[in-house]
Design an enzyme around this catalytic site. Structure first.
Site, PDB file in Angstrom:
ATOM      1  N   SER A 147      -9.689   2.193   2.932  1.00  0.00           N
ATOM      2  CA  SER A 147      -8.968   2.697   1.971  1.00  0.00           C
ATOM      3  C   SER A 147      -7.668   1.911   1.297  1.00  0.00           C
ATOM      4  O   SER A 147      -7.012   2.207   0.328  1.00  0.00           O
ATOM      5  CB  SER A 147      -8.199   3.892   2.907  1.00  0.00           C
ATOM      6  OG  SER A 147      -7.271   3.144   3.756  1.00  0.00           O
ATOM      7  N   LYS A 151       0.708  -1.254  -0.092  1.00  0.00           N
ATOM      8  CA  LYS A 151       0.010   0.046  -0.126  1.00  0.00           C
ATOM      9  C   LYS A 151       1.017   1.145  -0.016  1.00  0.00           C
ATOM     10  O   LYS A 151       1.700   1.137   0.619  1.00  0.00           O
ATOM     11  CB  LYS A 151      -0.950  -0.106   1.260  1.00  0.00           C
ATOM     12  CG  LYS A 151      -1.804   1.203   1.447  1.00  0.00           C
ATOM     13  CD  LYS A 151      -2.780   1.006   2.631  1.00  0.00           C
ATOM     14  CE  LYS A 151      -3.828   2.089   2.469  1.00  0.00           C
ATOM     15  NZ  LYS A 151      -4.726   2.012   3.754  1.00  0.00           N
ATOM     16  N   SER A 200     -10.231  -0.496   7.112  1.00  0.00           N
ATOM     17  CA  SER A 200      -9.400  -0.186   5.720  1.00  0.00           C
ATOM     18  C   SER A 200      -8.721  -1.446   5.149  1.00  0.00           C
ATOM     19  O   SER A 200      -8.223  -1.532   3.982  1.00  0.00           O
ATOM     20  CB  SER A 200      -8.426   0.918   5.820  1.00  0.00           C
ATOM     21  OG  SER A 200      -9.327   2.219   5.918  1.00  0.00           O
TER      22      SER A 200
END
Length: 492
Positions: free
Chosen positions: A153, A78, A177
């Site tokens: 997210s 990420k 997330s």
């Protein structure tokens, strides 16, 4: 499809028997990213050094046996985790050109084990969002239906695994997330106990809630990742000195007699009937393996959204104050004085959702309101923790939905912040209590959309949760999305 796609154990067999080289496996993933990601938008950057590293690892493997299951294993990261010499943008204009000079601790541990970073994945800006629509770099699309969001997210990491562009990925979870996009994309996602994994090198959103965790197809793969990444780090003093091998021991224990609680507050109004029906089938799988279900109450969980959006935004307002155009990151060219510099830099560099949360947090911490909002939220957070503690005196694990609905359409909630925030209503409480929780794939809806079953455990029970996830994996099977660029739904 190489054995690499079937899990880390299969990868190790193929690697060690020379069924394929590390370079061949890495190249296959890179080619798949090139082919599929134009439609999906999961990656913000691809590692230009991946093939060279694969060749170096192949050369060492010709002389010595692989020292780790992750030797030569490709992973996606990420884009709020530092990887030296690759961009760390947090999907924000504020950090569009930022390249860190050192790795996050979790990245160091992966590289020391021989893993290969394929690239950095898209996300909601500064991890603030539940759909990956808030990225300044463009949206990420769900491979099950390109008209739908992948969650957020950590949407890019979830899509990378779901679309077989990476066998595993790392994400971060502040209020759901990892788990919410895992549910929306039909993969497994784990948020560890707060203090299990070092956060050093993770760009902070809400420091008391953030945790790093894996996305995977298989529970056993997630366990291997947890064993590798867990443990103390002198650069993050919140990490506790616990023996990670306890997770492997728990993973090997029988499910027979495990008592699983079902909180009434998580199965009431607002839960989509298709999600409820899928979870009923998942419950039957666990019951057939010997688990015993009983109803429980978590009455303060209803206040989780309120508490979260006071505590998390307050910490975000503090953490993001460092982006001022002076030290690093975006700098406005319109400034005539220092006040203009701060104002224009933050106005131009941050997106709407980040600005909204900074304003909320600043208000909650302002003079005259701190006791009314922030301190009160901390008091309710303590009640939520106490209720979980009491529940775990009666049950071993809690079973709940991950999300109230299947993945929703692009644009459906982005203009209604409250509706978007409510998509995390079942995940937030575990972050507030600092507990481990995962989302495991359940059966798709009749329309063919993914559903996630959430398992929450007491602190340090990741191995127990992953064991139950493995039972679900065996019962539900591995469901893969349609070919992402053909038949997955037309782009919005």
């Amino acid at each position: 499809m190489t054995p690499l796609f079937e899990g880390i154990a299969s990868f190790c067999r193929g690697r060690d028997s020379r069924q394929f080289s590390i370079e061949e496996a890495t190249r296959e993933f890179l080619e798949r990213i090139e082919r599929e990601d134009q439609a999906l938008g999961a990656f913000l950057s691809v590692n230009p050094n991946a093939i060279n590293r694969a060749r170096q690892l192949d050369n060492r493997l010709a002389r010595n046996p692989a020292p780790s299951p992750f030797y030569g294993y490709p992973v996606a990261i990420k884009d709020n985790l530092h990887v030296r010499d690759l961009p760390t943008t947090c999907a924000s204009r504020m950090l569009a050109n930022f390249r860190p000079v050192e790795n996050a601790t979790v990245v160091d541990r992966l590289l020391e084990a021989g893993a290969i970073v394929l690239g950095k994945t898209n996300m909601d800006e500064f991890a603030m969002g539940s759909s990956t629509e808030n990225s300044a770099m463009g949206v990420t699309r769900n491979p099950w239906d390109l008209r739908r969001v992948p969650g957020g997210s950590s949407g890019g990491s979830a899509v990378a695994v779901a679309a077989d562009m990476a066998p595993m990925a790392l994400g971060s979870d502040t209020g759901g997330s990892i788990r919410q996009p895992a549910a929306f994309c039909g993969v497994l996602g784990l948020k560890p106990t707060y203090g299990r994994i070092s956060r050093y090198g993770l760009v902070a959103f809400s420091s008391s809630l953030d945790q790093i965790g894996p996305f995977a197809r298989h529970a056993e793969d997630a366990l291997e990742m947890m064993l590798l990444l867990s443990g103390p780090d002198g650069r993050d003093m919140t990490v506790e000195s616990r023996d990670p091998s306890e997770m492997a021991r728990d993973f090997g224990r029988k499910v027979q007699g495990t008592v699983i609680g079902m909180p009434e507050e998580f199965f009431g109004d607002g839960l989509d009937p298709a999600v409820a029906g899928s979870l009923e089938r998942a419950k039957d799988v666990l019951a057939a393996a010997g688990a015993v279900f009983r109803p429980i109450r978590l009455p303060s969980a209803q206040y989780g959204i309120n508490v979260y959006y006071i505590i998390a935004t307050s910490e975000a307002a503090s953490n993001l104050s460092r982006y001022d155009g002076v030290r690093y990151g975006y700098r406005s060219l319109k400034a005539k004085n220092i006040r203009d510099l701060y104002t224009h830099t933050r106005q131009e560099g941050f997106g709407p959702e980040v600005k909204r949360r900074i304003l909320l947090g600043t208000f909650a911490l302002s003079a005259g309101y701190q006791d009314q909002y922030y301190r009160k939220a901390q008091q309710v957070q303590a009640l939520i923790r106490e209720e979980f503690d009491r529940a775990f005196h009666e049950v071993d694990v809690i079973f709940a939905p991950t999300t109230p609905t299947p993945p929703f359409l692009f644009g459906e909630k982005v203009s209604d912040p409250l509706a978007m925030y409510l998509s995390d209503i079942y995940t937030i409480s575990a972050n507030l209590a600092g507990l481990p929780a995962l989302s495991a794939p359940s059966w798709p809806t009749p329309e063919g959309l993914p559903v996630g079953a959430q398992l929450i455990g007491p602190a340090w029970s990741e191995g127990r949760l992953l064991r139950l996830a493995a039972i679900l994996e065996e019962g539900v099977g591995i469901h893969r999305p349609p070919v992402a660029t053909v038949g997955g739904g037309e782009a919005a």
